[in-house]
Scaffold this motif. Structure first.
Motif, PDB file in Angstrom:
ATOM      1  N   VAL A  10      33.505  28.074  48.544  1.00 55.81           N
ATOM      2  CA  VAL A  10      32.551  27.921  49.636  1.00 55.81           C
ATOM      3  C   VAL A  10      32.389  26.428  49.955  1.00 55.81           C
ATOM      4  O   VAL A  10      32.318  25.598  49.058  1.00 55.81           O
ATOM      5  CB  VAL A  10      31.200  28.582  49.262  1.00 55.81           C
ATOM      6  CG1 VAL A  10      30.522  27.896  48.110  1.00 55.81           C
ATOM      7  CG2 VAL A  10      30.277  28.655  50.435  1.00 55.81           C
ATOM      8  N   ARG A  11      32.393  26.118  51.249  1.00 58.77           N
ATOM      9  CA  ARG A  11      32.180  24.733  51.682  1.00 58.77           C
ATOM     10  C   ARG A  11      30.684  24.418  51.638  1.00 58.77           C
ATOM     11  O   ARG A  11      29.838  25.324  51.609  1.00 58.77           O
ATOM     12  CB  ARG A  11      32.718  24.546  53.100  1.00 58.77           C
ATOM     13  CG  ARG A  11      34.220  24.721  53.193  1.00 58.77           C
ATOM     14  CD  ARG A  11      34.744  24.382  54.576  1.00 58.77           C
ATOM     15  NE  ARG A  11      33.842  24.821  55.645  1.00 58.77           N
ATOM     16  CZ  ARG A  11      34.120  25.774  56.528  1.00 58.77           C
ATOM     17  NH1 ARG A  11      35.260  26.399  56.482  1.00 58.77           N
ATOM     18  NH2 ARG A  11      33.249  26.105  57.461  1.00 58.77           N
ATOM     19  N   ASP A  35      26.369  28.101  36.943  1.00 58.30           N
ATOM     20  CA  ASP A  35      25.998  27.640  38.274  1.00 58.30           C
ATOM     21  C   ASP A  35      26.191  28.773  39.280  1.00 58.30           C
ATOM     22  O   ASP A  35      27.248  29.423  39.313  1.00 58.30           O
ATOM     23  CB  ASP A  35      26.871  26.430  38.636  1.00 58.30           C
ATOM     24  CG  ASP A  35      26.533  25.861  39.996  1.00 58.30           C
ATOM     25  OD1 ASP A  35      25.341  25.766  40.324  1.00 58.30           O
ATOM     26  OD2 ASP A  35      27.481  25.512  40.725  1.00 58.30           O
ATOM     27  N   LEU A  36      25.172  29.020  40.098  1.00 53.78           N
ATOM     28  CA  LEU A  36      25.215  30.118  41.061  1.00 53.78           C
ATOM     29  C   LEU A  36      26.349  29.929  42.068  1.00 53.78           C
ATOM     30  O   LEU A  36      26.988  30.895  42.481  1.00 53.78           O
ATOM     31  CB  LEU A  36      23.872  30.223  41.784  1.00 53.78           C
ATOM     32  CG  LEU A  36      23.624  31.483  42.591  1.00 53.78           C
ATOM     33  CD1 LEU A  36      23.663  32.718  41.700  1.00 53.78           C
ATOM     34  CD2 LEU A  36      22.294  31.398  43.306  1.00 53.78           C
ATOM     35  N   ARG A  37      26.617  28.694  42.434  1.00 54.48           N
ATOM     36  CA  ARG A  37      27.706  28.436  43.380  1.00 54.48           C
ATOM     37  C   ARG A  37      29.048  28.829  42.770  1.00 54.48           C
ATOM     38  O   ARG A  37      29.916  29.371  43.456  1.00 54.48           O
ATOM     39  CB  ARG A  37      27.705  26.964  43.789  1.00 54.48           C
ATOM     40  CG  ARG A  37      28.709  26.647  44.869  1.00 54.48           C
ATOM     41  CD  ARG A  37      28.539  25.243  45.388  1.00 54.48           C
ATOM     42  NE  ARG A  37      29.453  24.966  46.474  1.00 54.48           N
ATOM     43  CZ  ARG A  37      29.332  23.962  47.309  1.00 54.48           C
ATOM     44  NH1 ARG A  37      28.328  23.123  47.185  1.00 54.48           N
ATOM     45  NH2 ARG A  37      30.220  23.768  48.267  1.00 54.48           N
ATOM     46  N   GLU A  38      29.229  28.581  41.481  1.00 59.73           N
ATOM     47  CA  GLU A  38      30.478  28.961  40.823  1.00 59.73           C
ATOM     48  C   GLU A  38      30.617  30.480  40.724  1.00 59.73           C
ATOM     49  O   GLU A  38      31.707  31.019  40.849  1.00 59.73           O
ATOM     50  CB  GLU A  38      30.578  28.323  39.438  1.00 59.73           C
ATOM     51  CG  GLU A  38      31.005  26.877  39.496  1.00 59.73           C
ATOM     52  CD  GLU A  38      32.370  26.716  40.136  1.00 59.73           C
ATOM     53  OE1 GLU A  38      33.390  27.048  39.496  1.00 59.73           O
ATOM     54  OE2 GLU A  38      32.427  26.257  41.297  1.00 59.73           O
ATOM     55  N   VAL A  39      29.514  31.166  40.518  1.00 59.04           N
ATOM     56  CA  VAL A  39      29.541  32.634  40.485  1.00 59.04           C
ATOM     57  C   VAL A  39      29.927  33.157  41.867  1.00 59.04           C
ATOM     58  O   VAL A  39      30.761  34.057  41.992  1.00 59.04           O
ATOM     59  CB  VAL A  39      28.177  33.204  40.030  1.00 59.04           C
ATOM     60  CG1 VAL A  39      28.143  34.712  40.157  1.00 59.04           C
ATOM     61  CG2 VAL A  39      27.865  32.776  38.601  1.00 59.04           C
ATOM     62  N   PHE A  40      29.348  32.578  42.911  1.00 62.10           N
ATOM     63  CA  PHE A  40      29.679  32.984  44.277  1.00 62.10           C
ATOM     64  C   PHE A  40      31.134  32.656  44.607  1.00 62.10           C
ATOM     65  O   PHE A  40      31.835  33.463  45.225  1.00 62.10           O
ATOM     66  CB  PHE A  40      28.722  32.304  45.260  1.00 62.10           C
ATOM     67  CG  PHE A  40      28.874  32.780  46.679  1.00 62.10           C
ATOM     68  CD1 PHE A  40      28.608  34.094  47.022  1.00 62.10           C
ATOM     69  CD2 PHE A  40      29.264  31.905  47.676  1.00 62.10           C
ATOM     70  CE1 PHE A  40      28.735  34.536  48.335  1.00 62.10           C
ATOM     71  CE2 PHE A  40      29.396  32.333  48.988  1.00 62.10           C
ATOM     72  CZ  PHE A  40      29.135  33.640  49.318  1.00 62.10           C
ATOM     73  N   ASN A  41      31.602  31.483  44.174  1.00 62.85           N
ATOM     74  CA  ASN A  41      33.011  31.123  44.379  1.00 62.85           C
ATOM     75  C   ASN A  41      33.934  32.123  43.690  1.00 62.85           C
ATOM     76  O   ASN A  41      34.972  32.501  44.226  1.00 62.85           O
ATOM     77  CB  ASN A  41      33.300  29.708  43.878  1.00 62.85           C
ATOM     78  CG  ASN A  41      32.841  28.641  44.836  1.00 62.85           C
ATOM     79  OD1 ASN A  41      32.763  28.861  46.038  1.00 62.85           O
ATOM     80  ND2 ASN A  41      32.536  27.476  44.300  1.00 62.85           N
ATOM     81  N   ALA A  42      33.562  32.546  42.498  1.00 66.39           N
ATOM     82  CA  ALA A  42      34.376  33.524  41.775  1.00 66.39           C
ATOM     83  C   ALA A  42      34.409  34.854  42.530  1.00 66.39           C
ATOM     84  O   ALA A  42      35.464  35.486  42.638  1.00 66.39           O
ATOM     85  CB  ALA A  42      33.821  33.726  40.367  1.00 66.39           C
ATOM     86  N   TRP A  45      36.678  34.502  45.428  1.00 68.48           N
ATOM     87  CA  TRP A  45      38.069  34.530  44.971  1.00 68.48           C
ATOM     88  C   TRP A  45      38.512  35.972  44.754  1.00 68.48           C
ATOM     89  O   TRP A  45      39.603  36.367  45.152  1.00 68.48           O
ATOM     90  CB  TRP A  45      38.225  33.716  43.685  1.00 68.48           C
ATOM     91  CG  TRP A  45      39.635  33.630  43.215  1.00 68.48           C
ATOM     92  CD1 TRP A  45      40.556  32.672  43.541  1.00 68.48           C
ATOM     93  CD2 TRP A  45      40.310  34.549  42.350  1.00 68.48           C
ATOM     94  NE1 TRP A  45      41.757  32.937  42.928  1.00 68.48           N
ATOM     95  CE2 TRP A  45      41.632  34.098  42.184  1.00 68.48           C
ATOM     96  CE3 TRP A  45      39.932  35.715  41.693  1.00 68.48           C
ATOM     97  CZ2 TRP A  45      42.576  34.762  41.405  1.00 68.48           C
ATOM     98  CZ3 TRP A  45      40.862  36.375  40.917  1.00 68.48           C
ATOM     99  CH2 TRP A  45      42.167  35.900  40.781  1.00 68.48           C
ATOM    100  N   MET A  46      37.642  36.766  44.125  1.00 67.70           N
ATOM    101  CA  MET A  46      37.954  38.177  43.871  1.00 67.70           C
ATOM    102  C   MET A  46      38.181  38.932  45.181  1.00 67.70           C
ATOM    103  O   MET A  46      39.136  39.690  45.313  1.00 67.70           O
ATOM    104  CB  MET A  46      36.814  38.852  43.099  1.00 67.70           C
ATOM    105  CG  MET A  46      36.602  38.355  41.698  1.00 67.70           C
ATOM    106  SD  MET A  46      37.893  38.848  40.582  1.00 67.70           S
ATOM    107  CE  MET A  46      37.813  40.600  40.711  1.00 67.70           C
ATOM    108  N   VAL A  47      37.296  38.723  46.136  1.00 68.97           N
ATOM    109  CA  VAL A  47      37.401  39.418  47.416  1.00 68.97           C
ATOM    110  C   VAL A  47      38.660  38.990  48.152  1.00 68.97           C
ATOM    111  O   VAL A  47      39.378  39.812  48.724  1.00 68.97           O
ATOM    112  CB  VAL A  47      36.139  39.157  48.276  1.00 68.97           C
ATOM    113  CG1 VAL A  47      36.325  39.637  49.702  1.00 68.97           C
ATOM    114  CG2 VAL A  47      34.923  39.810  47.635  1.00 68.97           C
ATOM    115  N   ARG A  48      38.945  37.707  48.127  1.00 68.72           N
ATOM    116  CA  ARG A  48      40.107  37.181  48.860  1.00 68.72           C
ATOM    117  C   ARG A  48      41.422  37.631  48.250  1.00 68.72           C
ATOM    118  O   ARG A  48      42.361  37.970  48.955  1.00 68.72           O
ATOM    119  CB  ARG A  48      40.033  35.645  48.885  1.00 68.72           C
ATOM    120  CG  ARG A  48      41.152  35.013  49.634  1.00 68.72           C
ATOM    121  CD  ARG A  48      41.005  35.288  51.128  1.00 68.72           C
ATOM    122  NE  ARG A  48      42.090  34.638  51.837  1.00 68.72           N
ATOM    123  CZ  ARG A  48      42.884  35.258  52.699  1.00 68.72           C
ATOM    124  NH1 ARG A  48      42.705  36.517  52.990  1.00 68.72           N
ATOM    125  NH2 ARG A  48      43.847  34.608  53.296  1.00 68.72           N
TER     126      ARG A  48
END
Length: 136
Positions: A10-11, A35-42, A45-48
């Motif tokens: 996420v940008r 970190d919540l941002r890292e969880v969201f990034n993960a 990544w899964m969705v992509r």
């Protein structure tokens, strides 16, 4: 973030938009280990990639953490709220009313599919399409 960035990360501008929706508990909550941002990034990544949970790269938080948080977000309707608010904002930026006036009577009132069974953990719906795919 102590890792090389993935294209799905996420940008900063996106993060500023989604953070208020994703924060179900304070960012400083004692139970928050990752970190919540890292969880969201993960999750992004899964969705992509369409990979299975167990194939999540090791530089992200553990798969069970990402999966549990994703389920919390989905159960709270976080993504639906985000899309709804974003749609209203985009409509207003286009000079339209925040809520569309056409076809609302056809869709409202919305009621989600009814669950089959008696317990809170019962899965399934009364949808006729689902019945023809039942294994015997």
């Amino acid at each position: 973030m102590n890792r090389r960035a993935y294209p799905s990360d996420v940008r900063d501008e996106e993060w500023a938009l989604v953070l208020p929706y994703l924060t179900l508990a304070p960012l400083e909550a004692p139970q928050r280990k990752y970190d919540l941002r890292e969880v969201f990034n993960a999750l992004r990544w899964m969705v992509r990639t369409g990979a299975q949970w167990d194939y999540l790269p090791h530089d992200f938080p553990p798969p069970h953490i990402v999966q549990a948080q994703a389920y919390r977000w989905m159960n709270r309707g976080v993504f639906e709220d985000l899309v709804h608010d974003l749609r209203m904002t985009l409509r207003m930026l286009q000079g339209k009313a925040a809520h569309p006036s056409a076809a609302i009577t056809m869709l409202a009132p919305y009621s989600p599919p009814r669950k089959v069974g008696s317990g809170p953990d019962t899965m399934g719906t009364n949808d006729a399409r689902e019945a023809k795919f039942t294994w015997r």
